[in-house]
Scaffold this motif. Structure first.
Motif, PDB file in Angstrom:
ATOM      1  N   LYS A  83     104.140 -41.644  65.181  1.00 47.91           N
ATOM      2  CA  LYS A  83     103.248 -40.483  65.181  1.00 47.91           C
ATOM      3  C   LYS A  83     102.018 -40.761  64.316  1.00 47.91           C
ATOM      4  O   LYS A  83     100.888 -40.434  64.691  1.00 47.91           O
ATOM      5  CB  LYS A  83     103.989 -39.246  64.660  1.00 47.91           C
ATOM      6  CG  LYS A  83     105.010 -38.678  65.632  1.00 47.91           C
ATOM      7  CD  LYS A  83     105.747 -37.495  65.035  1.00 47.91           C
ATOM      8  CE  LYS A  83     106.797 -36.966  65.997  1.00 47.91           C
ATOM      9  NZ  LYS A  83     107.561 -35.825  65.405  1.00 47.91           N
ATOM     10  N   ASP A  98     102.441 -33.054  72.142  1.00 47.17           N
ATOM     11  CA  ASP A  98     103.899 -33.215  72.152  1.00 47.17           C
ATOM     12  C   ASP A  98     104.347 -34.151  73.274  1.00 47.17           C
ATOM     13  O   ASP A  98     105.179 -35.050  73.063  1.00 47.17           O
ATOM     14  CB  ASP A  98     104.595 -31.865  72.293  1.00 47.17           C
ATOM     15  CG  ASP A  98     104.480 -31.016  71.036  1.00 47.17           C
ATOM     16  OD1 ASP A  98     104.141 -31.576  69.978  1.00 47.17           O
ATOM     17  OD2 ASP A  98     104.718 -29.798  71.117  1.00 47.17           O
ATOM     18  N   GLU A  99     103.800 -33.955  74.478  1.00 52.22           N
ATOM     19  CA  GLU A  99     104.161 -34.810  75.612  1.00 52.22           C
ATOM     20  C   GLU A  99     103.726 -36.255  75.377  1.00 52.22           C
ATOM     21  O   GLU A  99     104.470 -37.198  75.647  1.00 52.22           O
ATOM     22  CB  GLU A  99     103.493 -34.300  76.892  1.00 52.22           C
ATOM     23  CG  GLU A  99     104.179 -33.146  77.570  1.00 52.22           C
ATOM     24  CD  GLU A  99     103.553 -32.885  78.921  1.00 52.22           C
ATOM     25  OE1 GLU A  99     103.950 -33.558  79.897  1.00 52.22           O
ATOM     26  OE2 GLU A  99     102.657 -32.021  79.009  1.00 52.22           O
ATOM     27  N   ARG A 157     115.729 -44.593  63.153  1.00 53.82           N
ATOM     28  CA  ARG A 157     115.074 -43.896  64.264  1.00 53.82           C
ATOM     29  C   ARG A 157     114.127 -42.817  63.744  1.00 53.82           C
ATOM     30  O   ARG A 157     112.999 -42.670  64.228  1.00 53.82           O
ATOM     31  CB  ARG A 157     116.127 -43.278  65.171  1.00 53.82           C
ATOM     32  CG  ARG A 157     115.572 -42.383  66.270  1.00 53.82           C
ATOM     33  CD  ARG A 157     114.856 -43.137  67.345  1.00 53.82           C
ATOM     34  NE  ARG A 157     114.160 -42.247  68.258  1.00 53.82           N
ATOM     35  CZ  ARG A 157     113.896 -42.554  69.520  1.00 53.82           C
ATOM     36  NH1 ARG A 157     114.278 -43.717  70.024  1.00 53.82           N
ATOM     37  NH2 ARG A 157     113.249 -41.706  70.284  1.00 53.82           N
ATOM     38  N   ASP A 185     105.890 -43.782  80.379  1.00 58.26           N
ATOM     39  CA  ASP A 185     107.174 -43.112  80.179  1.00 58.26           C
ATOM     40  C   ASP A 185     108.288 -44.014  80.726  1.00 58.26           C
ATOM     41  O   ASP A 185     108.226 -44.451  81.879  1.00 58.26           O
ATOM     42  CB  ASP A 185     107.167 -41.779  80.938  1.00 58.26           C
ATOM     43  CG  ASP A 185     108.373 -40.913  80.613  1.00 58.26           C
ATOM     44  OD1 ASP A 185     109.477 -41.468  80.391  1.00 58.26           O
ATOM     45  OD2 ASP A 185     108.234 -39.676  80.592  1.00 58.26           O
ATOM     46  N   LYS A 241     103.033 -33.750  84.698  1.00 59.17           N
ATOM     47  CA  LYS A 241     103.532 -34.219  83.407  1.00 59.17           C
ATOM     48  C   LYS A 241     102.850 -35.528  83.009  1.00 59.17           C
ATOM     49  O   LYS A 241     102.378 -36.293  83.854  1.00 59.17           O
ATOM     50  CB  LYS A 241     105.049 -34.404  83.435  1.00 59.17           C
ATOM     51  CG  LYS A 241     105.539 -35.607  84.210  1.00 59.17           C
ATOM     52  CD  LYS A 241     107.054 -35.677  84.166  1.00 59.17           C
ATOM     53  CE  LYS A 241     107.578 -36.963  84.804  1.00 59.17           C
ATOM     54  NZ  LYS A 241     107.312 -38.150  83.988  1.00 59.17           N
ATOM     55  N   ILE A 245     106.224 -42.739  71.755  1.00 56.26           N
ATOM     56  CA  ILE A 245     107.371 -43.142  70.939  1.00 56.26           C
ATOM     57  C   ILE A 245     108.424 -43.862  71.780  1.00 56.26           C
ATOM     58  O   ILE A 245     108.918 -44.930  71.408  1.00 56.26           O
ATOM     59  CB  ILE A 245     107.983 -41.911  70.227  1.00 56.26           C
ATOM     60  CG1 ILE A 245     107.036 -41.414  69.122  1.00 56.26           C
ATOM     61  CG2 ILE A 245     109.358 -42.236  69.656  1.00 56.26           C
ATOM     62  CD1 ILE A 245     107.411 -40.071  68.544  1.00 56.26           C
ATOM     63  N   GLU A 246     108.767 -43.285  72.924  1.00 52.93           N
ATOM     64  CA  GLU A 246     109.825 -43.881  73.747  1.00 52.93           C
ATOM     65  C   GLU A 246     109.400 -45.208  74.372  1.00 52.93           C
ATOM     66  O   GLU A 246     110.228 -46.098  74.576  1.00 52.93           O
ATOM     67  CB  GLU A 246     110.255 -42.900  74.840  1.00 52.93           C
ATOM     68  CG  GLU A 246     110.945 -41.648  74.316  1.00 52.93           C
ATOM     69  CD  GLU A 246     112.199 -41.960  73.515  1.00 52.93           C
ATOM     70  OE1 GLU A 246     112.895 -42.935  73.831  1.00 52.93           O
ATOM     71  OE2 GLU A 246     112.475 -41.228  72.549  1.00 52.93           O
ATOM     72  N   LEU A 295     103.082 -37.825  72.512  1.00 55.18           N
ATOM     73  CA  LEU A 295     103.855 -38.468  71.464  1.00 55.18           C
ATOM     74  C   LEU A 295     105.227 -38.897  71.971  1.00 55.18           C
ATOM     75  O   LEU A 295     105.730 -39.971  71.606  1.00 55.18           O
ATOM     76  CB  LEU A 295     104.002 -37.540  70.255  1.00 55.18           C
ATOM     77  CG  LEU A 295     102.780 -37.414  69.353  1.00 55.18           C
ATOM     78  CD1 LEU A 295     103.001 -36.321  68.314  1.00 55.18           C
ATOM     79  CD2 LEU A 295     102.478 -38.743  68.662  1.00 55.18           C
ATOM     80  N   LYS A 296     105.841 -38.091  72.812  1.00 54.93           N
ATOM     81  CA  LYS A 296     107.153 -38.444  73.359  1.00 54.93           C
ATOM     82  C   LYS A 296     107.055 -39.727  74.180  1.00 54.93           C
ATOM     83  O   LYS A 296     107.880 -40.651  74.029  1.00 54.93           O
ATOM     84  CB  LYS A 296     107.696 -37.303  74.222  1.00 54.93           C
ATOM     85  CG  LYS A 296     109.095 -37.571  74.760  1.00 54.93           C
ATOM     86  CD  LYS A 296     109.620 -36.377  75.556  1.00 54.93           C
ATOM     87  CE  LYS A 296     111.025 -36.671  76.096  1.00 54.93           C
ATOM     88  NZ  LYS A 296     111.566 -35.531  76.883  1.00 54.93           N
ATOM     89  N   VAL A 297     106.035 -39.815  75.052  1.00 56.22           N
ATOM     90  CA  VAL A 297     105.847 -41.016  75.866  1.00 56.22           C
ATOM     91  C   VAL A 297     105.533 -42.211  74.975  1.00 56.22           C
ATOM     92  O   VAL A 297     106.082 -43.304  75.150  1.00 56.22           O
ATOM     93  CB  VAL A 297     104.713 -40.798  76.889  1.00 56.22           C
ATOM     94  CG1 VAL A 297     104.342 -42.116  77.582  1.00 56.22           C
ATOM     95  CG2 VAL A 297     105.120 -39.754  77.919  1.00 56.22           C
ATOM     96  N   GLU A 341     110.057 -42.801  64.354  1.00 56.15           N
ATOM     97  CA  GLU A 341     109.317 -41.715  64.998  1.00 56.15           C
ATOM     98  C   GLU A 341     108.146 -41.256  64.128  1.00 56.15           C
ATOM     99  O   GLU A 341     107.044 -41.013  64.630  1.00 56.15           O
ATOM    100  CB  GLU A 341     110.253 -40.554  65.313  1.00 56.15           C
ATOM    101  CG  GLU A 341     111.243 -40.870  66.421  1.00 56.15           C
ATOM    102  CD  GLU A 341     112.120 -39.694  66.776  1.00 56.15           C
ATOM    103  OE1 GLU A 341     111.975 -38.624  66.135  1.00 56.15           O
ATOM    104  OE2 GLU A 341     112.956 -39.830  67.691  1.00 56.15           O
TER     105      GLU A 341
END
Length: 210
Positions: free
Chosen positions: A52, A13-14, A44, A139, A72, A20-21, A16-18, A48
């Motif tokens: 992924k 989860d962490e 958007r 990030d 993190k 994607i952003e 993928l967030k980094v 995403e």
């Protein structure tokens, strides 16, 4: 201080967030589909899902490392070793891309994959064994603090050298990344313009001899 370790799914989860952003405005992943959706929200959501799928497909074949700072995930590094097999259609198909194919159609999906392959043609024409930096994501909240440069200088280069490698390659579709790679010791091999879905995408290929 950023400490690097091999990726495992507990961090998904962490990571993928980094991931994607970091690439939210990247021309290849965002720009080629702009204008095909009725709203920015739909675009958007599609983006995403696309990212992924790309991440999960890529790590089926290539090594993924995560940089952790203060507990993190702050950076993601994905590397293709000389012995790794290319990421293919099947890797994408089993990595959550079925919904992408259904949304934009098989033809445009294949067209996008063909475009992705074109970005690597120059790299793949290099005859020497190479370690290819497939993705370097930081990030956005931690960018402009030297983390990307440290990922190359303090992690990637020592990793490649310790495994007997003497060549690193990388490509980018974002002009703002050109100076970053040159400042970190890469030499520009080729600059070109590619076409996909009536969009022009810049493509820069680099190499670093160790």
């Amino acid at each position: 201080m950023v400490e690097y370790k091999r990726y495992d799914k507990s961090y998904e989860d962490e990571v993928l967030k980094v991931f994607i952003e970091s690439f939210v405005n990247y021309p290849l992943f965002w720009g080629v589909f702009e204008g095909r959706f009725k709203s920015g929200k739909e675009l958007r959501s599609f983006y995403e899902r696309l990212m992924k799928g790309i991440f999960r497909a890529t790590i089926r074949k290539d090594d993924c490392y995560i940089g952790i700072s203060d507990g993190k995930v702050t950076a993601v590094v994905i590397i293709e070793k000389p012995s790794d097999k290319p990421v293919g259609f099947w890797d994408y198909a089993v990595s959550g891309m079925a919904g992408i194919i259904a949304r934009i159609g098989l033809r445009d999906t294949l067209r996008f994959m063909e475009m992705s392959d074109k970005t690597e043609i120059v790299v793949k024409s290099i005859p020497e064994p190479r370690w290819h930096l497939y993705f370097l994501a930081v990030d956005p909240k931690d960018q402009k603090q030297g983390i990307g440069s440290e990922a190359i200088q303090g992690f990637l280069i020592p990793l490649v050298k310790s495994n007997g490698g003497n060549l690193i390659t990388v490509t980018t579709n974002s002009e703002k990344n050109v100076d970053f790679y040159i400042n970190n010791g890469f030499t520009l091999v080729k600059e070109e313009t590619l076409e996909c879905n009536e969009k022009s995408i810049g493509n820069w290929t680099f190499r670093m001899n160790l």
